[in-house]
Design a protein around this motif. Structure first.
Motif, PDB file in Angstrom:
ATOM      1  N   ALA A  83      10.541  -5.495  -5.623  1.00 28.05           N
ATOM      2  CA  ALA A  83      10.959  -6.652  -6.417  1.00 28.05           C
ATOM      3  C   ALA A  83      12.473  -6.821  -6.381  1.00 28.05           C
ATOM      4  N   VAL A  84      13.202  -5.716  -6.476  1.00 28.33           N
ATOM      5  CA  VAL A  84      14.668  -5.771  -6.431  1.00 28.33           C
ATOM      6  C   VAL A  84      15.138  -6.326  -5.089  1.00 28.33           C
ATOM      7  N   ASP A 102      13.819   4.238   1.892  1.00 30.59           N
ATOM      8  CA  ASP A 102      14.951   3.413   2.337  1.00 30.59           C
ATOM      9  C   ASP A 102      14.606   2.641   3.601  1.00 30.59           C
ATOM     10  N   GLU A 103      13.879   3.273   4.505  1.00 30.17           N
ATOM     11  CA  GLU A 103      13.473   2.587   5.740  1.00 30.17           C
ATOM     12  C   GLU A 103      12.484   1.474   5.442  1.00 30.17           C
ATOM     13  N   LEU A 104      11.593   1.714   4.491  1.00 30.81           N
ATOM     14  CA  LEU A 104      10.654   0.672   4.093  1.00 30.81           C
ATOM     15  C   LEU A 104      11.394  -0.520   3.498  1.00 30.81           C
ATOM     16  N   VAL A 105      12.343  -0.244   2.611  1.00 33.14           N
ATOM     17  CA  VAL A 105      13.124  -1.307   1.987  1.00 33.14           C
ATOM     18  C   VAL A 105      13.878  -2.108   3.033  1.00 33.14           C
ATOM     19  N   GLU A 106      14.410  -1.442   4.029  1.00 33.50           N
ATOM     20  CA  GLU A 106      15.144  -2.137   5.089  1.00 33.50           C
ATOM     21  C   GLU A 106      14.231  -3.092   5.840  1.00 33.50           C
ATOM     22  N   LYS A 107      13.007  -2.673   6.118  1.00 35.01           N
ATOM     23  CA  LYS A 107      12.053  -3.535   6.812  1.00 35.01           C
ATOM     24  C   LYS A 107      11.673  -4.742   5.946  1.00 35.01           C
ATOM     25  N   PHE A 121       6.825  -9.539  -7.817  1.00 33.70           N
ATOM     26  CA  PHE A 121       7.729  -9.865  -8.929  1.00 33.70           C
ATOM     27  C   PHE A 121       7.128  -9.499 -10.288  1.00 33.70           C
ATOM     28  N   THR A 122       5.827  -9.665 -10.447  1.00 31.14           N
ATOM     29  CA  THR A 122       5.244  -9.619 -11.782  1.00 31.14           C
ATOM     30  C   THR A 122       4.476  -8.348 -12.117  1.00 31.14           C
ATOM     31  N   LEU A 123       3.987  -7.618 -11.120  1.00 33.94           N
ATOM     32  CA  LEU A 123       3.261  -6.389 -11.421  1.00 33.94           C
ATOM     33  C   LEU A 123       4.267  -5.284 -11.733  1.00 33.94           C
ATOM     34  N   LYS A 124       4.263  -4.806 -12.955  1.00 39.77           N
ATOM     35  CA  LYS A 124       5.266  -3.847 -13.408  1.00 39.77           C
ATOM     36  C   LYS A 124       4.963  -2.453 -12.869  1.00 39.77           C
ATOM     37  N   LEU A 125       5.897  -1.886 -12.131  1.00 41.17           N
ATOM     38  CA  LEU A 125       5.760  -0.555 -11.553  1.00 41.17           C
ATOM     39  C   LEU A 125       6.980   0.287 -11.919  1.00 41.17           C
ATOM     40  N   GLN A 146       0.830  -1.207   0.000  1.00 43.88           N
ATOM     41  CA  GLN A 146       0.000   0.000   0.000  1.00 43.88           C
ATOM     42  C   GLN A 146       0.867   1.260   0.000  1.00 43.88           C
ATOM     43  N   TYR A 147       1.973   1.220   0.706  1.00 38.11           N
ATOM     44  CA  TYR A 147       2.899   2.360   0.727  1.00 38.11           C
ATOM     45  C   TYR A 147       3.407   2.653  -0.682  1.00 38.11           C
ATOM     46  N   ILE A 148       3.849   1.621  -1.365  1.00 37.95           N
ATOM     47  CA  ILE A 148       4.372   1.816  -2.716  1.00 37.95           C
ATOM     48  C   ILE A 148       3.289   2.371  -3.641  1.00 37.95           C
TER      49      ILE A 148
END
Length: 267
Positions: A237-238, A184-189, A227-231, A131-133
């Protein structure tokens, strides 16, 4: 008659009725409407019912989000089995188990408790991240979310509905302390959760051995959707792609339970 008695009789009635030849699973249109968190939840339930070999028919409808008995916005997907309607993974799981179907019946009690804890963690955490993304990241919000969410409404209702949804999502993210996170904080979590899932999966086919459980269906729904929903911002995904066994886990389930899982096309 007391509420407890009514609930007991209702559960007894659910348990006594066989699974029908047709159950209906309602979700938004995959081609141009569904968003990341919704796609993940819908795919998780589809995977769960498929693993149980229960027959169901997917119905794509523009108003799937408003199909709760009270007519209010509800979490997706929506499962209708004869006169019963349930929405979102947890409630659908509980309903299906009332009818006597379970993927985890052979687990020990300790494993069942552990799995339930992970179900809650995975569902809440990945859903909030998705939802954040979709609703906080400005690039995704501008290029994808507004078009997809608003596409089924005429102007100017599309803008009104987008604003209402954005306000509701951001309010929920604020409650769970996600709204003020930096990307960055979201990615870390997300990375920490994936590290934990990767360690738990290890080199096994599924999280609890050679047979799938509800946790496998739920994790697959979220990971495969990411993985599959292109954003335009594919940071989730990374991040997940670093874990080779999680990628292989998704590939194994896709190959075994789906001839093809076509991802929604980019708007």
């Amino acid at each position: 008659m007391s509420a407890i008695t009514n609930e007991y009789l209702r559960n007894e009635s659910i348990a006594s009725q066989p699974w029908p030849s047709k159950a209906f699973l309602y979700q938004p249109y995959e081609e141009n409407q569904i968003l990341l968190a919704e796609n993940a939840s819908c795919l998780a339930v589809r995977t769960y019912l498929t693993m149980l070999k229960l027959p169901f028919v997917v119905k794509q409808q523009a108003n799937a989000e408003f199909m709760s008995p009270g007519g209010k916005r509800t979490k997706l997907p929506v499962l209708r089995v004869e006169n019963y309607i349930y929405a979102e993974f947890e409630h659908i799981l509980n309903f299906v188990e009332l009818k006597g179907f379970s993927l985890s019946k052979n687990l020990t009690q300790a494993e069942k408790d552990d799995m339930r804890a992970h179900l809650c963690l995975v569902e809440n955490f990945f859903t909030n991240a998705e939802q954040y993304i979709s609703w906080v990241d400005e690039e995704v919000l501008t290029k994808i979310t507004r078009q997809r969410h608003g596409c089924v409404y005429p102007f100017p209702l599309n803008h009104i509905q987008n604003w209402r949804k954005q306000w509701a999502v951001r309010r929920q993210l604020k409650i769970v302390d996600f709204l003020n996170l930096s990307l960055d904080e979201l990615v870390e979590k997300v990375d920490k959760l994936c590290l934990s899932l990767s360690a738990r999966l290890d080199n096994k086919l599924y999280f609890y051995g050679d047979n799938p459980t509800e946790l496998d269906a739920l994790v697959f729904g979220h990971l495969f959707s990411i993985f599959t929903l292109k954003l335009p911002n594919d940071v989730l995904a990374v991040t997940i792609n670093k874990y080779r066994n999680l990628r292989q886990f998704c590939e194994n389930i896709e190959a075994k339970y789906f001839e093809t899982v076509v991802p929604p096309k980019r708007a």
